[in-house]
Design an enzyme around this catalytic site. Structure first.
Site, mmCIF file in Angstrom:
data_model
loop_
_atom_site.group_PDB
_atom_site.id
_atom_site.type_symbol
_atom_site.label_atom_id
_atom_site.label_comp_id
_atom_site.label_asym_id
_atom_site.label_seq_id
_atom_site.Cartn_x
_atom_site.Cartn_y
_atom_site.Cartn_z
ATOM 1 N N SER A 1 0.731 -0.980 -0.080
ATOM 2 C CA SER A 1 -0.101 -0.031 -0.095
ATOM 3 C C SER A 1 0.856 1.308 -0.061
ATOM 4 C CB SER A 1 -0.817 -0.013 1.425
ATOM 5 O OG SER A 1 -1.506 1.233 1.417
ATOM 6 N N TYR B 1 -1.811 -0.849 10.501
ATOM 7 C CA TYR B 1 -1.924 -1.082 9.043
ATOM 8 C C TYR B 1 -0.441 -0.646 8.527
ATOM 9 C CZ TYR B 1 -3.989 -1.044 4.360
ATOM 10 O OH TYR B 1 -4.158 -1.321 3.023
#
Length: 280
Positions: free
Chosen positions: A127, A140
């Site tokens: 990501s 995350y």
């Protein structure tokens, strides 16, 4: 979208998903393109489940040449919390899927890819949160930074075997990741009382960002091109380059001047290490 691209190139396709209904629908969409496709219900957090996926794939099609470790979740139950406020359940679930799923995919498939000797490619989905940080995304970030580092190491490890590695780092893509709670296993449930105003505000902000996201098909196009060109980093959001450059510049400027003798010794050591690794 990745599977549809594979189908467009007339590849046989194996899809894996923890949600069986969604998996069935995805397989039907691929079969409509007149290619062979199977779906295998899988929980990427569980090594045995990924092993069963590999066995089914190799039994059905003989060999596997492209592996996409793409499963990912984001916790919205505790979104916006500082790192020290995040409950253990979130750490275990998010790291278990986002990092552990990639580890299980690598450990299960790589030796099989090496064994058939025909080369191949691995795409690990990280990501933009794997190269830059945001408030309230500590867990995350940790999972996605780990995937970037692991992919860089894996690429070097697999280069002698003609197996390429790419790490995909998208920003917002119009997927269901903000609805990840639908797949949270019971053992990782978080008390709803922990979803405070900060978490709700963070979720609203993320939903707004999602509305400005790009389509999955755009990302899949980039991935296919990256595989063909054997690119390590795949960035579908060029507008975020400036933020990454600022971070990397800050890193570089934090170093002092290197001692010439130490630098020479370090370079010689790395050259010897690379030579020994290549020979082995």
């Amino acid at each position: 979208a990745l599977a549809e691209q594979a189908a467009a190139m007339r590849m046989n396709v194996v899809l894996a998903d923890i949600e069986e209904n969604a998996l069935e629908q995805a397989v039907k969409r691929i079969e409509e393109r007149q290619v062979r496709a199977i779906g295998v219900p899988s929980n990427t957090m569980i090594e045995e489940s990924v092993q069963a996926l590999a066995e089914r794939a190799f039994d059905e099609f003989g060999q596997v040449h492209l592996l996409c470790n793409n499963a990912g979740v984001a916790s919205t139950a505790t979104a916006g919390k500082a790192v020290w406020e995040v409950p253990d359940q979130d750490w275990d679930w998010v790291m278990g899927v986002n990092l552990g799923g990639v580890v299980n995919g690598i450990q299960t498939f790589v030796n099989r890819l090496k064994a058939h000797g025909e080369g191949g490619h691995i795409v690990n989905t990280s990501s933009m949160a794997g190269v830059m940080t945001s408030p309230g995304l500590g867990v995350y970030n940790a999972s996605k930074f780990a995937v970037v580092g692991m992919s860089e190491a894996l690429r070097t490890d697999l280069e002698p075997f003609d197996i390429g590695v790419s790490v995909l780092c998208p920003g917002m893509v119009r997927t269901q990741i903000l609805d990840s709670e639908r797949t949270r296993p019971d053992q990782f449930e978080v008390n709803e009382a922990s979803a405070n105003e900060a978490a709700q505000a963070h979720s609203e902000m993320m939903n707004l960002a999602m509305n400005a996201g790009i389509e999955p098909s755009e990302v899949a196009d980039l991935v296919v091109q990256g595989i063909k060109e054997n690119q390590l980093y795949l960035f579908p959001h060029p507008e975020m380059k400036e933020a990454v450059v600022a971070r990397m510049t800050a890193l570089a400027e934090s170093f002092g001047e290197a001692d010439p003798e130490r630098l020479k010794a370090q370079q010689e050591f790395m050259a010897d290490l690379l030579r020994a690794t290549t020979e082995s």
